[in-house]
Design a protein around this motif. Structure first.
Motif, mmCIF file in Angstrom:
data_model
loop_
_atom_site.group_PDB
_atom_site.id
_atom_site.type_symbol
_atom_site.label_atom_id
_atom_site.label_comp_id
_atom_site.label_asym_id
_atom_site.label_seq_id
_atom_site.Cartn_x
_atom_site.Cartn_y
_atom_site.Cartn_z
ATOM 1 N N UNK A 100 0.449 -1.205 -0.215
ATOM 2 C CA UNK A 100 -0.261 -0.442 0.036
ATOM 3 C C UNK A 100 1.174 1.131 -0.711
ATOM 4 N N UNK A 101 1.880 1.768 1.015
ATOM 5 C CA UNK A 101 2.941 2.729 0.777
ATOM 6 C C UNK A 101 3.908 2.218 -0.402
ATOM 7 N N UNK B 144 -1.002 -2.169 -9.924
ATOM 8 C CA UNK B 144 -1.256 -3.277 -8.335
ATOM 9 C C UNK B 144 -1.016 -4.410 -9.601
ATOM 10 N N UNK B 145 -1.484 -4.776 -10.990
ATOM 11 C CA UNK B 145 -1.755 -6.150 -11.525
ATOM 12 C C UNK B 145 -0.561 -6.409 -11.530
ATOM 13 N N UNK C 177 -3.535 -9.643 -1.783
ATOM 14 C CA UNK C 177 -4.966 -9.803 -2.414
ATOM 15 C C UNK C 177 -5.909 -9.101 -1.776
ATOM 16 N N UNK C 178 -5.600 -8.428 -0.859
ATOM 17 C CA UNK C 178 -6.357 -6.839 -0.683
ATOM 18 C C UNK C 178 -6.209 -6.279 -1.215
ATOM 19 N N UNK D 163 3.317 -11.839 -6.918
ATOM 20 C CA UNK D 163 2.723 -12.185 -5.378
ATOM 21 C C UNK D 163 1.836 -13.405 -5.461
ATOM 22 N N UNK D 164 0.387 -14.328 -6.565
ATOM 23 C CA UNK D 164 -0.373 -14.720 -7.001
ATOM 24 C C UNK D 164 1.042 -15.926 -7.030
#
Length: 301
Positions: free
Chosen positions: A53-54, A73-74, A95-96, A80-81
């Motif tokens: 987020x940061x 973001x994508x 995930x969030x 990470x997925x």
């Protein structure tokens, strides 16, 4: 495993296995390198949601566009997925992670009359026989007439053109091949270029593997996308404004097809869109024109 090492492995995966477009891979590489730098290239397993987020918030403060934030973001969510699936992490911290909603921007579209004027001007110059003028006319006729992407156009080989059927075999995103039609004006421009333009340009090359290229540059090598951008900017810029590129011709072709009554599914096939939703943006352009005409012409508008 460090973030940078995992990112290198992931980028190889998306390029070789998922076969994402080279431009997308380059963008993801830049995004993940920035993430690694922001996190001091920490161990991948230590990265948490707050750090992500940061990282996004820094991009917002920097003034990055919504589209860029959405792409970043994508990039990290895919990264990470994949890392979680590969067992490099026990839980996916992304995930969030939520990207801001992208605003819908309607594409720039030239009117049919504007494009007819530009193409006629190019045809007049090409008629004098200059090889570059013949090539430039053929390039713009195909960009508009076949609604191809600039990368697809630059990647065309001589045997990708079926002059009898008036079709092109193009290699689109994800290395997906499709066949698209083009019209008689484009055929005439391409034939004139092949007879009087390309031979004069091709002999300027050093013979190192560009013999198959349909469009060649001033030095005989395969024509690059940067040269096509410059051409379109020079010819369409005065009509459509600064920053116009080859995609404007693709946008215009799609909109004009729908204006002329073409089926949305057929336009999807011509453009090579994986999703019908991507093609539907052009219906908004057409409906805007319809609304404008209604307001100008209808007495009760």
């Amino acid at each position: 495993m460090k973030i940078s090492d995992a990112a290198d492995a992931y980028l190889r995966h998306v390029a070789d296995v998922r076969r994402l477009a080279p431009a997308t891979v380059r963008a993801y590489r830049s995004d993940l390198a920035d993430l690694a730098e922001t996190c001091d290239d920490a161990e991948l397993a230590t990265v948490d949601l707050e750090q992500l987020r940061d990282w996004l918030w820094r991009a917002v403060q920097r003034g990055d566009s919504r589209a860029t934030i959405a792409r970043r973001t994508a990039a990290v969510r895919g990264f990470f997925a994949w890392a979680t699936e590969e067992g490099a992490m026990t839980a996916d911290p992304s995930l969030r992670l939520v990207a801001p909603k992208r605003g819908r921007t309607l594409p720039k579209v030239a009117t049919a009359d504007v494009l007819a004027g530009v193409l006629q001007r190019l045809a007049t110059v090409a008629a004098e026989g200059d090889p570059l003028a013949l090539r430039d006319h053929a390039v713009l006729e195909l960009l508009y007439g076949a609604a191809v992407r600039v990368s697809e156009l630059c990647g065309l080989d001589l045997d990708d053109v079926d002059r009898d059927r008036r079709t092109l075999r193009v290699l689109g995103k994800g290395s997906k091949e499709r066949v698209v039609p083009f019209g008689l004006p484009a055929l005439r421009a391409v034939e004139a270029y092949l007879v009087r333009g390309r031979p004069a340009l091709a002999v300027r090359g050093d013979g190192t593997g560009e013999a198959s290229a349909l469009f060649v540059g001033a030095r005989g090598g395969r024509l690059g996308s940067r040269a096509v951008y410059s051409l379109v900017s020079r010819e369409l810029g005065p009509e459509m404004g600064a920053g116009v590129g080859p995609h404007a011709l693709r946008h215009s072709a799609a909109t004009h097809l729908l204006d002329g009554g073409a089926d949305l599914r057929a336009v999807q096939e011509i453009l090579g869109h994986a999703s019908l939703g991507t093609t539907q943006i052009y219906t908004h352009v057409s409906s805007e024109r319809l609304t404008a005409s209604y307001r100008l012409a209808h007495p009760r508008a």
